[in-house]
Design a protein around this motif. Sequence first.
Motif, PDB file in Angstrom:
ATOM      1  N   GLY A 117       0.771  -1.373   0.068  1.00  0.00           N
ATOM      2  CA  GLY A 117       0.079   0.096  -0.039  1.00  0.00           C
ATOM      3  C   GLY A 117       0.907   1.364   0.019  1.00  0.00           C
ATOM      4  N   VAL A 118       2.087   1.131  -0.475  1.00  0.00           N
ATOM      5  CA  VAL A 118       3.163   2.362  -0.393  1.00  0.00           C
ATOM      6  C   VAL A 118       3.243   2.881  -1.846  1.00  0.00           C
ATOM      7  CG1 VAL A 118       5.367   3.202   0.112  1.00  0.00           C
ATOM      8  CG2 VAL A 118       4.224   1.488   1.604  1.00  0.00           C
ATOM      9  N   PHE A 119       3.080   3.908  -2.102  1.00  0.00           N
ATOM     10  CA  PHE A 119       2.843   4.750  -3.329  1.00  0.00           C
ATOM     11  C   PHE A 119       3.878   6.028  -3.177  1.00  0.00           C
ATOM     12  CE2 PHE A 119      -1.047   2.539  -2.816  1.00  0.00           C
ATOM     13  CZ  PHE A 119      -1.108   1.874  -4.221  1.00  0.00           C
ATOM     14  N   ILE A 120       4.887   6.051  -4.249  1.00  0.00           N
ATOM     15  CA  ILE A 120       5.782   7.529  -4.323  1.00  0.00           C
ATOM     16  C   ILE A 120       5.269   8.017  -5.530  1.00  0.00           C
ATOM     17  CG2 ILE A 120       8.293   7.978  -4.658  1.00  0.00           C
ATOM     18  CD1 ILE A 120       8.932   5.434  -3.326  1.00  0.00           C
ATOM     19  N   LEU A 121       4.938   9.250  -5.261  1.00  0.00           N
ATOM     20  CA  LEU A 121       4.567  10.206  -6.362  1.00  0.00           C
ATOM     21  C   LEU A 121       5.292  11.284  -6.707  1.00  0.00           C
ATOM     22  CD1 LEU A 121       0.474  10.517  -5.663  1.00  0.00           C
ATOM     23  CD2 LEU A 121       1.945   8.711  -7.098  1.00  0.00           C
ATOM     24  N   ASP A 122       5.754  11.533  -7.969  1.00  0.00           N
ATOM     25  CA  ASP A 122       6.677  12.752  -8.134  1.00  0.00           C
ATOM     26  C   ASP A 122       5.828  13.963  -8.476  1.00  0.00           C
ATOM     27  OD1 ASP A 122       6.029  12.948 -10.894  1.00  0.00           O
ATOM     28  OD2 ASP A 122       7.317  11.488 -11.453  1.00  0.00           O
ATOM     29  N   LYS A 123       6.544  14.802  -8.694  1.00  0.00           N
ATOM     30  CA  LYS A 123       6.133  16.398  -8.482  1.00  0.00           C
ATOM     31  C   LYS A 123       4.946  16.523  -9.643  1.00  0.00           C
ATOM     32  CE  LYS A 123      10.287  18.434 -10.227  1.00  0.00           C
ATOM     33  NZ  LYS A 123      11.269  19.530  -9.861  1.00  0.00           N
ATOM     34  N   SER A 124       5.188  15.582 -10.704  1.00  0.00           N
ATOM     35  CA  SER A 124       4.144  15.763 -11.857  1.00  0.00           C
ATOM     36  C   SER A 124       3.274  15.026 -11.826  1.00  0.00           C
ATOM     37  CB  SER A 124       5.006  15.262 -13.237  1.00  0.00           C
ATOM     38  OG  SER A 124       5.517  14.015 -13.168  1.00  0.00           O
ATOM     39  N   THR A 128      -5.517  12.897  -9.638  1.00  0.00           N
ATOM     40  CA  THR A 128      -6.105  11.961 -10.106  1.00  0.00           C
ATOM     41  C   THR A 128      -5.218  10.515  -9.734  1.00  0.00           C
ATOM     42  OG1 THR A 128      -7.407  12.401 -12.031  1.00  0.00           O
ATOM     43  CG2 THR A 128      -7.162  10.236 -11.690  1.00  0.00           C
ATOM     44  N   GLU A 129      -3.777  10.627  -9.688  1.00  0.00           N
ATOM     45  CA  GLU A 129      -2.976   9.610  -9.258  1.00  0.00           C
ATOM     46  C   GLU A 129      -2.923   9.710  -7.794  1.00  0.00           C
ATOM     47  OE1 GLU A 129       0.621   9.221 -12.359  1.00  0.00           O
ATOM     48  OE2 GLU A 129       0.154  11.255 -11.961  1.00  0.00           O
ATOM     49  N   TYR A 130      -3.003  10.775  -7.135  1.00  0.00           N
ATOM     50  CA  TYR A 130      -2.909  11.043  -5.668  1.00  0.00           C
ATOM     51  C   TYR A 130      -3.978  10.363  -5.157  1.00  0.00           C
ATOM     52  CZ  TYR A 130      -3.433  13.837  -1.477  1.00  0.00           C
ATOM     53  OH  TYR A 130      -3.377  14.378  -0.015  1.00  0.00           O
ATOM     54  N   ARG A 131      -5.307  10.787  -5.610  1.00  0.00           N
ATOM     55  CA  ARG A 131      -6.682  10.269  -5.197  1.00  0.00           C
ATOM     56  C   ARG A 131      -6.612   8.781  -5.055  1.00  0.00           C
ATOM     57  NH1 ARG A 131     -11.924  11.971  -5.295  1.00  0.00           N
ATOM     58  NH2 ARG A 131     -13.666  10.377  -5.352  1.00  0.00           N
ATOM     59  N   SER A 132      -6.232   8.112  -6.090  1.00  0.00           N
ATOM     60  CA  SER A 132      -6.189   6.768  -6.233  1.00  0.00           C
ATOM     61  C   SER A 132      -5.188   5.853  -5.399  1.00  0.00           C
ATOM     62  CB  SER A 132      -5.852   6.258  -7.962  1.00  0.00           C
ATOM     63  OG  SER A 132      -4.648   6.562  -8.346  1.00  0.00           O
ATOM     64  N   SER A 133      -4.101   6.680  -4.981  1.00  0.00           N
ATOM     65  CA  SER A 133      -2.995   6.167  -4.184  1.00  0.00           C
ATOM     66  C   SER A 133      -3.481   6.152  -2.869  1.00  0.00           C
ATOM     67  CB  SER A 133      -1.739   6.820  -4.465  1.00  0.00           C
ATOM     68  OG  SER A 133      -1.013   6.799  -5.402  1.00  0.00           O
ATOM     69  N   VAL A 134      -4.203   7.234  -2.492  1.00  0.00           N
ATOM     70  CA  VAL A 134      -4.674   7.284  -1.011  1.00  0.00           C
ATOM     71  C   VAL A 134      -5.829   6.343  -0.892  1.00  0.00           C
ATOM     72  CG1 VAL A 134      -6.378   8.725   0.539  1.00  0.00           C
ATOM     73  CG2 VAL A 134      -4.245   9.714  -0.933  1.00  0.00           C
ATOM     74  N   ILE A 135      -6.794   6.267  -2.031  1.00  0.00           N
ATOM     75  CA  ILE A 135      -7.845   5.019  -1.980  1.00  0.00           C
ATOM     76  C   ILE A 135      -7.249   3.569  -1.544  1.00  0.00           C
ATOM     77  CG2 ILE A 135      -9.431   3.882  -3.216  1.00  0.00           C
ATOM     78  CD1 ILE A 135     -10.163   6.607  -4.481  1.00  0.00           C
ATOM     79  N   GLU A 136      -6.182   3.240  -2.456  1.00  0.00           N
ATOM     80  CA  GLU A 136      -5.205   2.067  -2.230  1.00  0.00           C
ATOM     81  C   GLU A 136      -4.742   1.847  -0.856  1.00  0.00           C
ATOM     82  OE1 GLU A 136      -5.184  -0.647  -4.147  1.00  0.00           O
ATOM     83  OE2 GLU A 136      -6.608   0.252  -5.319  1.00  0.00           O
ATOM     84  N   ALA A 137      -4.046   2.838  -0.374  1.00  0.00           N
ATOM     85  CA  ALA A 137      -3.394   3.139   0.831  1.00  0.00           C
ATOM     86  C   ALA A 137      -4.404   2.989   2.204  1.00  0.00           C
ATOM     87  CB  ALA A 137      -2.719   4.239   1.110  1.00  0.00           C
ATOM     88  N   LEU A 138      -5.385   3.444   2.054  1.00  0.00           N
ATOM     89  CA  LEU A 138      -6.721   3.268   2.910  1.00  0.00           C
ATOM     90  C   LEU A 138      -7.238   1.805   3.074  1.00  0.00           C
ATOM     91  CD1 LEU A 138      -8.580   6.490   2.422  1.00  0.00           C
ATOM     92  CD2 LEU A 138      -7.412   5.867   4.462  1.00  0.00           C
ATOM     93  N   LYS A 139      -7.255   0.997   2.104  1.00  0.00           N
ATOM     94  CA  LYS A 139      -7.347  -0.381   2.184  1.00  0.00           C
ATOM     95  C   LYS A 139      -6.952  -1.168   3.396  1.00  0.00           C
ATOM     96  CE  LYS A 139      -9.036  -0.625  -2.658  1.00  0.00           C
ATOM     97  NZ  LYS A 139      -8.851  -1.284  -3.955  1.00  0.00           N
ATOM     98  N   PHE A 140      -5.406  -0.550   3.493  1.00  0.00           N
ATOM     99  CA  PHE A 140      -4.503  -1.224   4.198  1.00  0.00           C
ATOM    100  C   PHE A 140      -4.540  -0.956   5.859  1.00  0.00           C
ATOM    101  CE2 PHE A 140      -2.785  -2.144   0.062  1.00  0.00           C
ATOM    102  CZ  PHE A 140      -2.254  -3.322   0.188  1.00  0.00           C
ATOM    103  N   ASP A 141      -5.014   0.445   6.000  1.00  0.00           N
ATOM    104  CA  ASP A 141      -5.241   0.867   7.249  1.00  0.00           C
ATOM    105  C   ASP A 141      -6.004   2.154   7.157  1.00  0.00           C
ATOM    106  OD1 ASP A 141      -4.414   2.673   9.591  1.00  0.00           O
ATOM    107  OD2 ASP A 141      -2.977   0.811  10.146  1.00  0.00           O
ATOM    108  N   SER A 142      -6.892   2.282   8.388  1.00  0.00           N
ATOM    109  CA  SER A 142      -7.802   3.564   8.474  1.00  0.00           C
ATOM    110  C   SER A 142      -7.098   4.717   8.581  1.00  0.00           C
ATOM    111  CB  SER A 142      -8.724   3.296   9.612  1.00  0.00           C
ATOM    112  OG  SER A 142      -7.799   3.361  11.023  1.00  0.00           O
ATOM    113  N   THR A 143      -5.811   4.855   8.722  1.00  0.00           N
ATOM    114  CA  THR A 143      -4.939   5.834   8.769  1.00  0.00           C
ATOM    115  C   THR A 143      -3.967   6.078   7.840  1.00  0.00           C
ATOM    116  OG1 THR A 143      -5.493   6.377  11.316  1.00  0.00           O
ATOM    117  CG2 THR A 143      -3.428   7.372  10.413  1.00  0.00           C
TER     118      THR A 143
END
Length: 328
Positions: A117-124, A128-143
């Motif tokens: 559930g770890v995602f590294i996003l570059d400044k570009s 949409t990528e930010y949103r989908s990464s958060v959604i995926e990370a939230l599947k592993f933990d509520s925080t």
Amino acid sequence: MENKYESLELSTQIVIEEALNRGVAVEILDEKENFIRLRKGDKTEYIQQATKTSADPYIIPLIMENKQLTKLLLSEHSMSVPKGIEVNSLSQAIEIYPSFENMNIVIKPNTTNFGKGVFILDKSSSITEYRSSVIEALKFDSTVLIEHFIKGKEYRFLIINNEVVAVLHRIPANVIGDGLHTIEELVFIKNQSPLRGKGYKTPLEKIELGKVEIAHLQKQNMDTSTIPSNNKIIYLRENSNVSTGGDSLDYTDEIHVGYKEIALKATSIIGAKICGIDIIIEDYNTEPSKDNYSIIELNFNPALHMHNYPYRGKNRHVEKKILDLLGF
């Protein structure tokens, strides 16, 4: 190692082999959970997954499991940790997005290991990528933690009983082009190595070509059918975990002693006897300063096998330190 232990994780296998070498009786209590019992004379110890032992009180793994709490305790002792914010929902994450827009960031669950559930996003990266990464990370933990990405290379320090017994630099899953084969074919070829398998039963894990890898290729304007030029390194992931197909390089003897001291101090703050510390370092030869390193996380159940069978480097026989710690 006898065949009857091959179903267990490799880290557990090497602990068993060392125990048998020392005349310790070994009993498998739960094969699926890699739970074993060691007995010698009137002494008995229980071990799960090679590094969960009686040496660390129950509260210690709970502290290390909570990444935000770990950062708080380390920062209280003036240790360098990434700056960031924790969120408990997608709406919270979207609300703070302007604070991280046009920055290199890491999005990760608060309590998972092995790069899940770890995602590294570059400044570009887009919202949409930010949103989908958060959604995926939230599947592993509520925080979920949203942190500044720290420049440098990641090193894993294995601490056992107040000693740095091994240091690895882990490289993200990758293939090297030959001008002939596609990325998909190169992955297939690299996965044929007997060092690679699945389920932590081999020194390295097989490289996948799943959603994360394909998305990372797309960022580089490539796909699985791309034929890389000769000797061109193609990285398939941002995170460098061995558990997701990364390569492991031993740096135990090369790394500046100051970073070993930092790793030992961090472990002592938490109070752990067994710990895997991930530190981002700009230059492993340079003396540490508050600006050239950052402690990413402390791991309560660190793998042993990658230090014994690195992709490059020598066997550190770290299982011996486990048995020493337990008094066998």
